[in-house]
Design an enzyme around this catalytic site. Structure first.
Site, mmCIF file in Angstrom:
data_model
loop_
_atom_site.group_PDB
_atom_site.id
_atom_site.type_symbol
_atom_site.label_atom_id
_atom_site.label_comp_id
_atom_site.label_asym_id
_atom_site.label_seq_id
_atom_site.Cartn_x
_atom_site.Cartn_y
_atom_site.Cartn_z
ATOM 1 N N GLU A 216 6.405 2.961 -6.238
ATOM 2 C CA GLU A 216 6.265 1.667 -5.675
ATOM 3 C C GLU A 216 6.908 0.906 -6.480
ATOM 4 O OE1 GLU A 216 2.447 -0.304 -5.070
ATOM 5 O OE2 GLU A 216 3.477 -1.523 -3.586
ATOM 6 N N CYS A 414 1.474 -1.282 -1.337
ATOM 7 C CA CYS A 414 1.543 -2.598 -0.669
ATOM 8 C C CYS A 414 2.821 -2.958 -0.144
ATOM 9 C CB CYS A 414 0.739 -3.669 -1.143
ATOM 10 S SG CYS A 414 -0.999 -3.383 -1.424
ATOM 11 N N ASN A 550 -1.022 2.073 4.888
ATOM 12 C CA ASN A 550 -1.452 2.127 3.552
ATOM 13 C C ASN A 550 -2.830 1.379 3.335
ATOM 14 O OD1 ASN A 550 -1.144 2.406 0.700
ATOM 15 N ND2 ASN A 550 -0.780 0.021 0.919
ATOM 16 N N GLU A 551 -4.005 2.018 3.101
ATOM 17 C CA GLU A 551 -5.134 1.669 2.818
ATOM 18 C C GLU A 551 -5.564 0.220 3.656
ATOM 19 O OE1 GLU A 551 -5.286 0.658 -1.570
ATOM 20 O OE2 GLU A 551 -4.836 -1.336 -0.925
#
Ligand code: AHR
Length: 817
Positions: A216, A414, A550-551
């Site tokens: 990331e 994120c 994503n989560e």
């Protein structure tokens, strides 16, 4: 389900009993929030004086709305119990202006549904048909003005909540255990004996892609990190959008401000996606522009550097490009010649460095006076990883390749789903000529040029021999979004949180995802396959899986959009494996709801995330033992995890707790398909998140103990698990949960690999089920050590006994004969 869930079940079970109590057993409670909404929902009972006394530590639920942690506020909570359903309904404001409200419900004040948010005057509709009595109250508690509701509740229910709270506190204490107490914990235990036996008939196939990496762009992992570009803000696209005090000339300066000036212009840019460029007006010769790089530019004597710049000027002329040391010494230079007037031309040259310099600057100086436009001023070492143009910093890429990852996840985290709908990562803006790419605000507080974009990520996977795992937003942004979006949804225009891409834009968004699959795998005669070929890669990239989400919080907005994307991929590309999402934790509303949704919709794999303490990992070795497995069951991708010590240091204690947990994961690798430690890279002094696997600055790399754990697993993966029985010389449970073992066979090499983790201060004399020569890799030291390294030895285990050092991770590889 885990033991933890079982315990929860027992406590919840008493709720049913509690409901049967008579009204005489009830007491009046006040439920409220305090500390500007950060307390979450609290409970107070009345003292005989009439004042409210909070039941300390009891926090029933907090708000999930808004950016990280303390930004998540719950104002004016209104709790009431439905007369028809018996459910507890909770509404609350999430913004101080009262415009936006949240709703959740619970059968027992412990388990809560995923929160939904609406415009305040719409929120009550979510409760449906239930009726209830309640009174609102404004009062003060501990000197703070608070607002909430008064209700009657059975005393037994309050006792049950207190018991549950005690149970959680007990767990928290256990999970906070550290090796600091080992002297007392293991007093009297001087040595441990362990023997392992095998039942080869029970061998089971396990995932052959268990250990991958998570990349990331956090902590300057891409620009200023793995991406080899040395010029910071090469395209003059930095702005206050990225960070409030940044501007288009960030990292740039005039070499001599008495000789002219520089301004930012947008007239006739090189590309509409890259609108800003520098216009240098030279009144007197000798004026140039200088760039300070990412904390300086690190230059190595004898190395060659490719310089390129888009230049436009009303007259032909030449430009001197030089690397200058902090004391003004010229380390290398070259000349670029412009022989076209009034047109953007991409000029290129090579600089050979005459000296080492940790902190050089780059200057570009026109030979003539007048106006000169510059954009995309780039300096790249020629020696990138695998010699790729626009490539990766060699030393960093090498340590990643050494992990032998079976897959690489990108671009986040994120960063993939972005801060608000407008910040969702659009992969199409990250491919093609560099000057046409769209830079993006990075939600970690800086700027992404996306010079390291999806094409480069695919190349990186190819170079590592790893499968690509792109992760794209499920049509919803980050659950911690703080930014408004360009449109509203569900009446919420003021906030990015929980919005989704509007339904009328979803078809285009879904098409973008399908186009990505085509870009990766399509024939070169297809539109997107042709773009891949034009970027220099006619062969397909062999994409087999894609992450969606994503989560995310598993809200209705999420489910609706995820479902649309999932169906579209399944129908257009049935062989592509879709990886879904089950929220940000190993428990709670999103985990529960996400798993339910995944199983119902037969999602092949879901992505679990948890950042936890060493104690959690020590005491949850059984976590996956009872997950349903077998044909058609949803599998797990443990996509983000890391052991977090309170000080967030990367030490051996944290690393060994991860290693220990992975022995349990390997045992369950028929249900856990993939894992990746997160985050991967962090630039020193630019770190937003700790711990990370690898720290670096411009000149050096620090590999953490966890790096070696990942490397030892990645280099010693198997595809067949050999169930084993363990006998210990002690029945001390603290010993049992701190020792781990896993035995796998790698059928390609035929090697059998035994992994042993010892998180105790004592040697463990281990009788192995195999004998003979083995290659042994050991990581050991003191729990607080941060600079331990693996060591490899050839070891003859002919007597079948291996001594595990205290605090160690050992991998014994028995070569096939
Ligand atoms: O790994 C750092 C962050 O942790 C990721 O971006 C996010 O998915 C998680 O919250």
């Amino acid at each position: 389900m885990s033991l933890h869930h079982l315990a929860l079940g027992l406590i919840v079970g008493t709720a049913i009993f509690a409901k049967a109590q008579t009204a005489n057993d009830s007491i009046e409670i006040f439920t409220y929030s305090t500390n500007d909404g950060t307390s979450g929902l609290k409970i107070a009972t009345r003292k005989s004086s009439g004042e409210w006394r909070p039941i300390n530590d009891l926090r029933l639920v907090g708000s999930d709305f808004g950016a990280w942690g303390s930004q998540k506020r719950m104002y004016k909570p209104h709790l009431r119990r439905g007369k028809e359903s018996g459910l507890w309904h909770l509404t609350f404001d999430v913004l101080p202006d009262g415009s936006t409200a949240g709703y959740t419900s619970s059968p027992d004040l412990i388990n809560w549904t995923v929160q939904e948010y609406r415009h305040a005057n719409e929120i009550e509709k979510l409760i449906g048909e239930d009726t209830f009595d309640f009174d609102t109250l404004k009062d003060s508690i501990d000197g703070q003005a608070v607002e909430g509701t008064i209700l009657n509740i059975e005393k037994a229910e309050i006792e049950r909540l207190k018991a549950y709270n005690n149970y959680r506190e007990g767990l928290a204490a256990k999970y906070n255990e550290s090796c600091d107490a080992d002297r007392w914990r293991f007093a009297g235990i001087d040595s441990i004996e362990m023997s392992l036996t095998l039942d080869p008939k029970a061998a089971k196939p396990i995932s052959d892609r268990l250990f991958g990496i998570f990349f990331e762009d956090i902590n300057y992992a891409a620009d200023g990190g793995l991406y080899a570009e040395l010029v910071r803000n090469r395209d003059f696209e930095f702005s206050s959008e990225d960070r409030h005090n940044w501007h288009a000339l960030e990292a740039w300066a005039l070499t001599d401000s008495t000789k002219g000036n520089v301004e930012i212009s947008e007239v006739n840019p090189i590309h509409n996606n890259n609108r800003h460029y520098a216009r240098l007006s030279v009144a007197r010769k000798g004026l140039g522009l200088t760039n300070s790089g990412f904390d300086g530019i690190s230059i190595k004597r004898g190395d060659r550097y490719n310089i390129s710049a888009f230049v436009r000027a009303p007259q032909k002329g030449s430009y001197k490009v030089a690397l200058i040391s902090p004391d003004g010494e010229k380390i290398g230079e070259c000349r670029l010649n412009l022989d076209v007037e009034n047109e953007w031309v991409n000029l290129a040259g090579i600089i050979k460095a005459k000296a080492d310099c940790a902190n050089a600057t780059l200057t570009i100086t026109p030979e003539k006076t007048g106006v000169h436009d510059f954009d995309m001023i780039s300096l790249m070492p020629e020696d990138t990883y695998n010699g790729r143009e626009n490539g990766l910093r060699r030393d960093l890429a090498l340590v990643l390749a050494d992990l032998k990852p079976s897959f690489v996840r990108f671009p986040g985290g994120c960063v993939a789903h972005g801060d608000g709908v407008d910040n969702i990562y659009d992969w199409k803006g990250s491919i093609g000529p560099l000057e046409s790419r769209t830079g993006k605000r990075n939600l970690w507080g800086y700027h992404q040029t996306r010079g390291l974009g999806f094409h480069e990520y695919f190349l990186m996977c190819e170079d590592f021999g790893a499968s690509p795992l792109p992760v794209l937003a499920a049509g919803v942004p980050c659950q911690n979004s703080s930014r408004p979006s360009h449109h509203s949804i569900d009446g919420l225009s003021s906030h990015g949180q929980q919005c989704g891409i509007p339904m009328d834009e979803m078809p285009a968004y879904i098409q973008d995802i399908l186009d990505l699959i085509e870009y990766a795998n399509g024939y070169i005669t297809t539109e997107w396959g042709a773009k891949r070929a034009a970027a220099g890669h006619p062969e397909p990239f062999g994409l087999k899986m894609i992450g969606i989400g994503n989560e995310d919080l598993i809200t209705e907005a999420f489910k609706e959009r995820f479902g649309m994307i999932f169906d579209a991929i399944k129908s257009a590309y049935p062989k592509i494996e879709v990886i879904g999402s089950v929220g940000p934790f190993y428990e709670g509303s999103d985990y529960t709801e996400g798993w339910e949704y995944a199983r119902k919709n037969r999602i092949p794999v879901v992505d679990e995330h948890y950042y936890v303490s060493p104690g959690w990992l020590i005491h949850n070795g059984h976590f996956y033992d009872s997950y349903p497995r077998g044909e058609g069951e949803t599998k797990v991708y443990l996509g983000e995890y890391a052991s977090h010590r309170p000080d967030r240091q990367s030490d051996l204690e944290a690393a060994l707790s991860d290693a220990l947990y992975l022995t349990n994961v390997e045992r369950n690798a028929d249900v856990v398909a993939m894992t990746s430690y997160a985050p991967l890279l962090a630039k020193k002094n630019h770190t937003q998140w700790r711990p990370d696997l690898i720290y670096f600055d411009n000149e050096s790399i620090t590999l953490t103990p966890d790096y070696y754990v990942q490397k030892m697993y990645g280099n010693n993966a198997g595809d067949l698990y050999l169930p084993n029985e363990r006998h210990l010389s002690t029945d001390n449970p603290d010993v049992a949960c701190r020792l781990g073992q896993s035995i796998v066979v790698d059928s390609k090499s035929g090697d059998t690999i035994i992994k042993l983790v010892n998180l105790t201060p004592t040697t463990v004399s281990t009788t192995l089920p195999l004998t003979g020569p083995a290659e042994v890799t050991i990581l050991s030291g003191k729990p607080s050590d941060e600079d331990v390294k693996e060591s490899v030895i050839n070891h003859d285990v002919t007597d079948g006994v291996y001594i595990q050092p205290p605090y160690s991770f050992s991998v014994l590889r028995f070569k096939s004969l």
